[in-house]
Write an enzyme that holds these catalytic residues in place. Structure first.
Site, PDB file in Angstrom:
ATOM      1  N   GLU A 265       7.412 -22.466 -31.531  1.00  0.00           N
ATOM      2  CA  GLU A 265       6.353 -23.276 -31.264  1.00  0.00           C
ATOM      3  C   GLU A 265       6.707 -24.528 -30.375  1.00  0.00           C
ATOM      4  O   GLU A 265       6.165 -24.663 -29.325  1.00  0.00           O
ATOM      5  CB  GLU A 265       5.187 -23.635 -32.435  1.00  0.00           C
TER       6      GLU A 265
ATOM      7  N   CYS B   9       4.855 -23.233 -39.836  1.00  0.00           N
ATOM      8  CA  CYS B   9       5.414 -23.961 -41.028  1.00  0.00           C
ATOM      9  C   CYS B   9       4.587 -25.166 -40.981  1.00  0.00           C
ATOM     10  O   CYS B   9       4.226 -25.973 -40.259  1.00  0.00           O
ATOM     11  CB  CYS B   9       6.852 -24.338 -40.970  1.00  0.00           C
TER      12      CYS B   9
ATOM     13  N   CYS C 146       5.659 -27.336 -37.515  1.00  0.00           N
ATOM     14  CA  CYS C 146       5.220 -26.774 -35.953  1.00  0.00           C
ATOM     15  C   CYS C 146       3.944 -26.895 -36.024  1.00  0.00           C
ATOM     16  O   CYS C 146       3.129 -27.032 -35.182  1.00  0.00           O
ATOM     17  CB  CYS C 146       5.651 -25.431 -36.007  1.00  0.00           C
TER      18      CYS C 146
ATOM     19  N   ALA D  39      38.095  16.932 -47.508  1.00  0.00           N
ATOM     20  CA  ALA D  39      38.366  16.822 -48.767  1.00  0.00           C
ATOM     21  C   ALA D  39      39.577  15.909 -49.030  1.00  0.00           C
ATOM     22  O   ALA D  39      39.910  15.246 -50.135  1.00  0.00           O
ATOM     23  CB  ALA D  39      39.120  18.209 -49.355  1.00  0.00           C
TER      24      ALA D  39
ATOM     25  N   ARG E 114      24.483  -3.753 -38.415  1.00  0.00           N
ATOM     26  CA  ARG E 114      25.038  -4.945 -39.113  1.00  0.00           C
ATOM     27  C   ARG E 114      24.853  -6.254 -38.633  1.00  0.00           C
ATOM     28  O   ARG E 114      25.037  -7.332 -39.250  1.00  0.00           O
ATOM     29  CB  ARG E 114      26.691  -4.577 -38.715  1.00  0.00           C
TER      30      ARG E 114
ATOM     31  N   THR F  42      36.092   3.224 -50.693  1.00  0.00           N
ATOM     32  CA  THR F  42      35.872   2.976 -49.214  1.00  0.00           C
ATOM     33  C   THR F  42      37.064   2.126 -48.503  1.00  0.00           C
ATOM     34  O   THR F  42      37.680   2.583 -47.651  1.00  0.00           O
ATOM     35  CB  THR F  42      34.470   2.596 -48.910  1.00  0.00           C
TER      36      THR F  42
ATOM     37  N   ARG G 259      31.175  -6.468 -33.739  1.00  0.00           N
ATOM     38  CA  ARG G 259      32.166  -6.553 -32.726  1.00  0.00           C
ATOM     39  C   ARG G 259      31.773  -6.031 -31.456  1.00  0.00           C
ATOM     40  O   ARG G 259      32.443  -5.767 -30.562  1.00  0.00           O
ATOM     41  CB  ARG G 259      33.532  -6.190 -32.883  1.00  0.00           C
TER      42      ARG G 259
ATOM     43  N   GLY H 200      30.636   5.116 -49.620  1.00  0.00           N
ATOM     44  CA  GLY H 200      30.861   6.473 -50.133  1.00  0.00           C
ATOM     45  C   GLY H 200      29.742   7.048 -50.715  1.00  0.00           C
ATOM     46  O   GLY H 200      28.735   6.471 -51.436  1.00  0.00           O
TER      47      GLY H 200
ATOM     48  N   SER I 191      24.233   5.921 -56.227  1.00  0.00           N
ATOM     49  CA  SER I 191      23.793   4.786 -57.040  1.00  0.00           C
ATOM     50  C   SER I 191      22.779   4.196 -56.519  1.00  0.00           C
ATOM     51  O   SER I 191      21.610   3.904 -57.485  1.00  0.00           O
ATOM     52  CB  SER I 191      24.889   4.033 -57.585  1.00  0.00           C
TER      53      SER I 191
END
Length: 356
Positions: free
Chosen positions: A66, A89, A98, A178, A198, A210, A221, A291, A297
């Site tokens: 704003e 806000c 704001c 494997a 990311r 992992t 990157r 992984g 999980s």
């Protein structure tokens, strides 16, 4: 009897509100990689049907959307309408409220996509505007605006982050050979797309397996984002390491262990981890890159808000590693999802799903 003239005026106003709010959302997108932990917000100032000011919130500590829009509008803000993607806000933090800025500029009407669930705001911005005699309209393109701040909004409402689980897989649901060989299943363009995930994440979670197998960097990157990578807050990397196999060591063989900011989580309780990422680290968007065991999980504990699969057009065979370690005993225990979108990224397919 319906007044057709009034109906036409109302329709025209709604169409105009949608148009300018969409432009405000486009402004907000300009800050989607740089504002963390603040939400991405955009603002458009309209005088007599013309845009006289626009702005977005670029970074923590800098002025909000704003303020930039009002500065550009100058004296033309008096009597104008403001379109804001999130409730202005009402509190003084690193910057002044704001809502007061809009009042002081003489804005006569404020159109808001959605209310801010942050306890420091939570409707008080609207109350402040209305008390000053400003007309306020809430709920224009709310869903579109909220997609930019899913993590922030969920964290404010539930004290849990928005969790995205990313998996790169073959047509037969395999993520590595494997022996662990996995570079690369998907192509360059798909891996570049992961950089966007990311860049919008406050934290990235992986597993010790992992780290040991792949030695990933899990950093941003890319040179193809709308902003330079050095302007993007570095995501906090969390390694799930129940057996305490890894630790910070400047001489470590692993990239992540040489980084002093890496967080190690040694407990089983993933919910506790996610809550602590919100309360202690202000990480509202979390990306899981791990992984089969870790992925299983998170899925089996119903902690995933969005499943993102990059599928390569190849088969790795029955001896290759499965994408998820999940072993239901019956169809009643299956995990089901809704398709949200799918798109081709050069040779690969990106599929986005959400839990039923």
């Amino acid at each position: 009897m319906v007044d057709k003239n009034m109906s036409n005026v109302s329709y025209a106003q709604s169409a105009q509100d949608n148009y300018f709010m969409m432009l405000a959302i486009e402004q907000a997108k300009r800050g989607q990689y740089t504002t963390r932990p603040n939400p991405a917000v955009g603002c458009i100032i309209v005088q007599a049907g013309k845009i006289v000011g626009q702005g977005f919130h670029p970074k923590v500590g800098q002025p909000h959307a704003e303020v930039f829009a009002l500065k550009e509008a100058g004296i033309q803000a008096k009597g104008a309408s403001a379109y804001v993607t999130l409730e202005p806000c009402s509190h003084t933090g690193r910057t002044p409220p704001c809502a007061l800025a809009l009042i002081g500029a003489g804005i006569k009407r404020v159109v808001i996509a959605g209310l801010d669930p942050n306890p420091q705001v939570a409707g008080r911005g609207v109350t402040m505007l209305e008390a000053a005699g400003i007309e306020v309209k809430i709920g224009v393109l709310t869903e579109q605006a909220e997609t930019l701040n899913r993590g922030f909004l969920k964290a404010m409402r539930t004290q849990m982050p928005y969790v995205r689980l990313k998996i790169a897989t073959s047509l037969d649901g395999r993520t590595a050979m494997a022996d662990g060989e996995s570079k690369w299943i998907t192509g360059v363009a798909a891996r570049e797309d992961v950089q966007k995930l990311r860049a919008q994440s406050g934290a990235i979670i992986t597993g010790s397996e992992t780290v040991i197998a792949d030695d990933p960097q899990l950093n941003v990157r890319s040179t193809q984002l709308a902003v330079a990578s050095d302007q993007i807050p570095t995501p906090l990397v969390v390694i799930l390491d129940r057996r305490s196999r890894l630790a910070h060591d400047v001489q470590s063989d692993y990239n992540l262990c040489r980084c002093k900011d890496t967080l190690y989580w040694h407990k089983d309780d993933l919910t506790e981890l996610l809550k602590s990422l919100v309360s202690e680290h202000q990480c509202y968007d979390v990306l899981v890159e791990a992984g089969a065991s870790v992925a299983g999980s998170f899925l089996s504990q119903e902690l995933v808000d969005e499943l993102i699969i990059y599928q390569a057009p190849c088969f790795l065979g029955s001896q290759a590693r499965a994408m998820i370690d999940f072993q239901p005993l019956s169809l009643a225990q299956q995990l089901r999802f809704n398709y949200q979108s799918y798109e081709r990224i050069e040779t690969d397919l990106k599929i986005v799903l959400t839990p039923l």
